[in-house]
Motif scaffolding. Structure first.
Motif, PDB file in Angstrom:
ATOM      1  N   VAL A 167      38.225  47.101  44.677  1.00 34.85           N
ATOM      2  CA  VAL A 167      37.819  47.818  43.468  1.00 34.85           C
ATOM      3  C   VAL A 167      38.515  47.188  42.275  1.00 34.85           C
ATOM      4  O   VAL A 167      39.746  47.040  42.263  1.00 34.85           O
ATOM      5  N   GLY A 168      37.718  46.794  41.283  1.00 34.41           N
ATOM      6  CA  GLY A 168      38.286  46.273  40.041  1.00 34.41           C
ATOM      7  C   GLY A 168      38.549  47.408  39.070  1.00 34.41           C
ATOM      8  O   GLY A 168      37.774  48.369  38.990  1.00 34.41           O
ATOM      9  N   LEU A 169      39.633  47.284  38.352  1.00 34.27           N
ATOM     10  CA  LEU A 169      40.049  48.355  37.447  1.00 34.27           C
ATOM     11  C   LEU A 169      40.209  47.777  36.047  1.00 34.27           C
ATOM     12  O   LEU A 169      41.103  46.958  35.795  1.00 34.27           O
ATOM     13  N   ALA A 170      39.319  48.157  35.122  1.00 33.18           N
ATOM     14  CA  ALA A 170      39.412  47.740  33.721  1.00 33.18           C
ATOM     15  C   ALA A 170      40.007  48.884  32.913  1.00 33.18           C
ATOM     16  O   ALA A 170      39.574  50.034  33.041  1.00 33.18           O
ATOM     17  N   MET A 171      40.993  48.570  32.088  1.00 37.21           N
ATOM     18  CA  MET A 171      41.698  49.601  31.312  1.00 37.21           C
ATOM     19  C   MET A 171      41.758  49.191  29.845  1.00 37.21           C
ATOM     20  O   MET A 171      42.797  48.749  29.340  1.00 37.21           O
ATOM     21  N   PRO A 172      40.629  49.310  29.154  1.00 42.19           N
ATOM     22  CA  PRO A 172      40.582  48.842  27.762  1.00 42.19           C
ATOM     23  C   PRO A 172      41.465  49.679  26.840  1.00 42.19           C
ATOM     24  O   PRO A 172      41.640  50.885  27.030  1.00 42.19           O
ATOM     25  N   SER A 173      42.027  48.986  25.841  1.00 49.12           N
ATOM     26  CA  SER A 173      42.836  49.630  24.806  1.00 49.12           C
ATOM     27  C   SER A 173      42.487  48.971  23.475  1.00 49.12           C
ATOM     28  O   SER A 173      41.563  48.154  23.387  1.00 49.12           O
ATOM     29  N   ARG A 174      43.234  49.267  22.428  1.00 50.24           N
ATOM     30  CA  ARG A 174      42.968  48.715  21.102  1.00 50.24           C
ATOM     31  C   ARG A 174      43.095  47.195  21.065  1.00 50.24           C
ATOM     32  O   ARG A 174      42.571  46.542  20.176  1.00 50.24           O
ATOM     33  N   TYR A 175      43.798  46.631  22.060  1.00 50.85           N
ATOM     34  CA  TYR A 175      43.995  45.178  22.076  1.00 50.85           C
ATOM     35  C   TYR A 175      42.971  44.454  22.951  1.00 50.85           C
ATOM     36  O   TYR A 175      43.025  43.239  23.085  1.00 50.85           O
ATOM     37  N   SER A 176      42.077  45.180  23.573  1.00 56.38           N
ATOM     38  CA  SER A 176      41.081  44.555  24.437  1.00 56.38           C
ATOM     39  C   SER A 176      39.950  43.985  23.590  1.00 56.38           C
ATOM     40  O   SER A 176      39.296  44.710  22.833  1.00 56.38           O
ATOM     41  N   SER A 177      39.705  42.701  23.737  1.00 55.07           N
ATOM     42  CA  SER A 177      38.588  42.089  23.036  1.00 55.07           C
ATOM     43  C   SER A 177      37.296  42.392  23.777  1.00 55.07           C
ATOM     44  O   SER A 177      37.292  42.688  24.974  1.00 55.07           O
ATOM     45  N   GLU A 178      36.188  42.288  23.057  1.00 52.57           N
ATOM     46  CA  GLU A 178      34.892  42.493  23.702  1.00 52.57           C
ATOM     47  C   GLU A 178      34.677  41.460  24.804  1.00 52.57           C
ATOM     48  O   GLU A 178      34.139  41.765  25.868  1.00 52.57           O
ATOM     49  N   GLY A 179      35.157  40.243  24.549  1.00 52.16           N
ATOM     50  CA  GLY A 179      34.988  39.174  25.530  1.00 52.16           C
ATOM     51  C   GLY A 179      35.704  39.465  26.834  1.00 52.16           C
ATOM     52  O   GLY A 179      35.171  39.194  27.914  1.00 52.16           O
ATOM     53  N   SER A 180      36.923  40.023  26.748  1.00 46.28           N
ATOM     54  CA  SER A 180      37.666  40.295  27.979  1.00 46.28           C
ATOM     55  C   SER A 180      36.986  41.377  28.803  1.00 46.28           C
ATOM     56  O   SER A 180      36.962  41.322  30.037  1.00 46.28           O
ATOM     57  N   ILE A 181      36.418  42.368  28.127  1.00 44.68           N
ATOM     58  CA  ILE A 181      35.719  43.438  28.838  1.00 44.68           C
ATOM     59  C   ILE A 181      34.450  42.894  29.496  1.00 44.68           C
ATOM     60  O   ILE A 181      34.156  43.179  30.661  1.00 44.68           O
ATOM     61  N   LEU A 182      33.696  42.078  28.758  1.00 48.44           N
ATOM     62  CA  LEU A 182      32.469  41.502  29.305  1.00 48.44           C
ATOM     63  C   LEU A 182      32.778  40.555  30.468  1.00 48.44           C
ATOM     64  O   LEU A 182      32.040  40.502  31.452  1.00 48.44           O
ATOM     65  N   ASP A 183      33.889  39.806  30.352  1.00 41.95           N
ATOM     66  CA  ASP A 183      34.280  38.894  31.431  1.00 41.95           C
ATOM     67  C   ASP A 183      34.620  39.664  32.707  1.00 41.95           C
ATOM     68  O   ASP A 183      34.268  39.242  33.823  1.00 41.95           O
ATOM     69  N   ALA A 184      35.328  40.793  32.546  1.00 38.82           N
ATOM     70  CA  ALA A 184      35.676  41.604  33.718  1.00 38.82           C
ATOM     71  C   ALA A 184      34.417  42.163  34.380  1.00 38.82           C
ATOM     72  O   ALA A 184      34.299  42.202  35.609  1.00 38.82           O
ATOM     73  N   MET A 185      33.457  42.567  33.559  1.00 38.65           N
ATOM     74  CA  MET A 185      32.201  43.094  34.105  1.00 38.65           C
ATOM     75  C   MET A 185      31.420  42.001  34.834  1.00 38.65           C
ATOM     76  O   MET A 185      30.873  42.223  35.915  1.00 38.65           O
ATOM     77  N   ALA A 186      31.378  40.795  34.250  1.00 30.20           N
ATOM     78  CA  ALA A 186      30.671  39.682  34.891  1.00 30.20           C
ATOM     79  C   ALA A 186      31.335  39.313  36.216  1.00 30.20           C
ATOM     80  O   ALA A 186      30.652  39.005  37.207  1.00 30.20           O
ATOM     81  N   LEU A 187      32.660  39.364  36.237  1.00 26.41           N
ATOM     82  CA  LEU A 187      33.391  39.037  37.468  1.00 26.41           C
ATOM     83  C   LEU A 187      33.022  39.997  38.587  1.00 26.41           C
ATOM     84  O   LEU A 187      32.729  39.576  39.716  1.00 26.41           O
ATOM     85  N   THR A 188      33.046  41.288  38.303  1.00 23.73           N
ATOM     86  CA  THR A 188      32.748  42.267  39.361  1.00 23.73           C
ATOM     87  C   THR A 188      31.297  42.145  39.823  1.00 23.73           C
ATOM     88  O   THR A 188      30.997  42.333  41.005  1.00 23.73           O
ATOM     89  N   ASP A 189      30.386  41.806  38.893  1.00 23.90           N
ATOM     90  CA  ASP A 189      28.996  41.586  39.290  1.00 23.90           C
ATOM     91  C   ASP A 189      28.891  40.378  40.225  1.00 23.90           C
ATOM     92  O   ASP A 189      28.206  40.419  41.246  1.00 23.90           O
ATOM     93  N   ASN A 190      29.572  39.296  39.865  1.00 18.54           N
ATOM     94  CA  ASN A 190      29.501  38.068  40.663  1.00 18.54           C
ATOM     95  C   ASN A 190      30.089  38.259  42.059  1.00 18.54           C
ATOM     96  O   ASN A 190      29.590  37.704  43.045  1.00 18.54           O
ATOM     97  N   LEU A 191      31.174  39.025  42.136  1.00 15.24           N
ATOM     98  CA  LEU A 191      31.841  39.234  43.419  1.00 15.24           C
ATOM     99  C   LEU A 191      31.241  40.385  44.213  1.00 15.24           C
ATOM    100  O   LEU A 191      31.543  40.554  45.394  1.00 15.24           O
ATOM    101  N   GLY A 192      30.429  41.196  43.554  1.00 15.67           N
ATOM    102  CA  GLY A 192      29.836  42.342  44.236  1.00 15.67           C
ATOM    103  C   GLY A 192      30.826  43.452  44.506  1.00 15.67           C
ATOM    104  O   GLY A 192      30.679  44.202  45.488  1.00 15.67           O
ATOM    105  N   ILE A 193      31.864  43.589  43.658  1.00 19.44           N
ATOM    106  CA  ILE A 193      32.867  44.637  43.858  1.00 19.44           C
ATOM    107  C   ILE A 193      32.637  45.763  42.846  1.00 19.44           C
ATOM    108  O   ILE A 193      32.044  45.579  41.791  1.00 19.44           O
ATOM    109  N   GLU A 194      33.129  46.926  43.192  1.00 24.16           N
ATOM    110  CA  GLU A 194      33.002  48.099  42.331  1.00 24.16           C
ATOM    111  C   GLU A 194      33.925  47.959  41.129  1.00 24.16           C
ATOM    112  O   GLU A 194      35.029  47.415  41.229  1.00 24.16           O
ATOM    113  N   LEU A 195      33.488  48.464  39.972  1.00 21.27           N
ATOM    114  CA  LEU A 195      34.307  48.417  38.762  1.00 21.27           C
ATOM    115  C   LEU A 195      34.563  49.824  38.250  1.00 21.27           C
ATOM    116  O   LEU A 195      33.628  50.592  38.028  1.00 21.27           O
ATOM    117  N   TRP A 196      35.829  50.142  38.095  1.00 23.80           N
ATOM    118  CA  TRP A 196      36.215  51.386  37.431  1.00 23.80           C
ATOM    119  C   TRP A 196      36.683  51.036  36.019  1.00 23.80           C
ATOM    120  O   TRP A 196      37.545  50.161  35.841  1.00 23.80           O
TER     121      TRP A 196
END
Length: 394
Positions: A327-356
């Motif tokens: 299970v991937g765990l994304a924890m966005p805050s004020r310092y999270s760029s849009e790119g880092s969030i999108l990259d984490a989402m793309a990673l979980t899609d590519n690996l087929g793992i669940e994203l929280w």
């Protein structure tokens, strides 16, 4: 031509799992017997698992190890087996039992006890002092353990002088990058210097911080590879050795008398070793899988920042455990760029793992409020940024 069919069981043992380890050993004995093997060899301390460390200080652990060895012996019929275990009299020994037709017919005790790097054997074991040679189906076989084969004037020389045509060396040799090539060069030298077969069988699997790569191998009297097992996987390697060639060669060479074969058949396809990058990745994957499995965990959580570090960890975990168990765990805050969030989402899609996705801005803001008196008069900077899980500091 007198031949000797040797089986080597590259097994994944778990420290303290006597029932599981014994079952693996017995199953492999039955498989090797069905394949017509004269002898099957198992790795160093295969029965109790390696390294047992302070469990060796518990008398019950020693007794259970010996009891399971008796059960294994009872299942060993019409084949010989070399099994790594803990021998004991007034002290304890890192030992290899030779079993045949339901009986423990001999025991070799490790002579060279490493006490460097990850090894601490001199603390636990007494050293052996004898170098026996056993006759198995008409062929003289010497047995020794791991470190013993690294010494040019070690037990293998004594066993060769006593007539051994084959040395079976059982191991618990941990992996590190570049070690395989160095180890194989040494083994080839031992085989050619002594004019005999050297069979090296190694553990495979992860145990706490250690990873064992397997890579079991047999060298002929000319120092050339006869047969090779795979890396980072359980396997029974079978090879037919024309041991009579060793005897004939010695009849023509008087040097061995003063010190008192070379055609080989490999069963199965030749296996090429992994390159260095593939070795390291395989070690990471196997170590992760066995740590999770042997500790009794089911799933893992991995904090994903969108960066390369957490991406690599997630890839290793997915390969080791299967996508359903990560299970991937994304924890966005004020310092999270849009790119880092999108990259984490793309990673979980590519690996087929669940994203929280669990935003932590409220929690992060509460921390900042608690620390505000100590940060008074300063501007937000690297300290605040690197404390945020958006940067993987979880």
């Amino acid at each position: 031509m007198r031949t000797f069919r040797l089986a080597m069981a590259q097994m994944n043992a778990t420290v303290g799992d006597f029932d599981g380890n014994a079952e693996r050993i017995i199953t492999s004995i039955h498989e090797a017997r069905a394949l017509g093997a004269d002898l099957i060899a198992f790795p160093e301390l295969a029965l109790p698992g390696y390294p047992p460390e302070d469990l060796l200080l518990k008398p019950q652990f020693i007794r259970e190890n010996r009891e399971r060895l008796g059960l294994i012996a009872a299942e060993c019929r019409d084949i010989a087996a070399v099994v790594g275990y803990i021998d004991a009299d007034t002290d304890i020994y890192n030992a290899a039992a030779l079993i045949h037709d339901g009986e423990i017919v001999g025991s070799y005790r490790k002579m060279y006890l490493p006490n460097y790097g990850v090894f601490d054997e001199d603390r636990y074991f007494a050293a052996g002092s004898e170098c026996p040679v056993y006759t198995v189906n008409g062929s003289p076989v010497g047995v020794n353990i791991c470190e013993d084969i690294w010494y040019a004037t070690g037990p293998a020389v004594v066993q060769r002088a006593a007539g051994a045509e084959l040395i079976v060396n059982i191991n618990g040799s941990p992996f590190h990058a570049g070690k395989r090539a160095f180890r194989e060069k040494m083994l080839a030298t031992r085989a050619s210097d002594n004019g005999l077969f050297v069979a090296y069988v190694n553990l495979v699997g992860g145990q706490d911080e250690l990873v064992f790569d397997g890579a079991s191998i047999i060298f002929g009297p000319d120092g050339e590879v006869v047969a090779r097992a795979g890396q980072f996987e359980e396997q029974i390697l079978i090879a037919d050795l024309e041991v009579e060639a060793v005897f004939r060669s010695r009849l023509r060479d008087p040097r061995t008398r003063k010190e008192r074969a070379t055609d080989l058949a490999h069963i199965g396809k030749p296996i090429q070793p992994l390159d260095e990058t593939a070795e390291v990745y395989a070690a990471l994957t196997l170590g992760t899988r066995d740590y999770v499995r042997k500790c009794g965990f089911g799933k893992v959580l991995i904090a994903l920042s969108g960066g390369i570090d957490s991406t690599l960890v997630a890839a290793v975990a997915a390969d080791a455990l299967g996508s359903d168990n990560v299970v991937g765990l994304a924890m966005p805050s004020r310092y999270s760029s849009e790119g880092s969030i999108l990259d984490a989402m793309a990673l979980t899609d590519n690996l087929g793992i669940e994203l929280w996705t669990l935003p932590i801005e409220d929690a992060f803001n509460a921390y900042l409020g608690t620390l505000a008196p100590k940060f008074e008069g300063t501007e937000p900077g690297v300290a605040e940024e690197t404390c945020s899980p958006a940067y993987g500091a979880t």
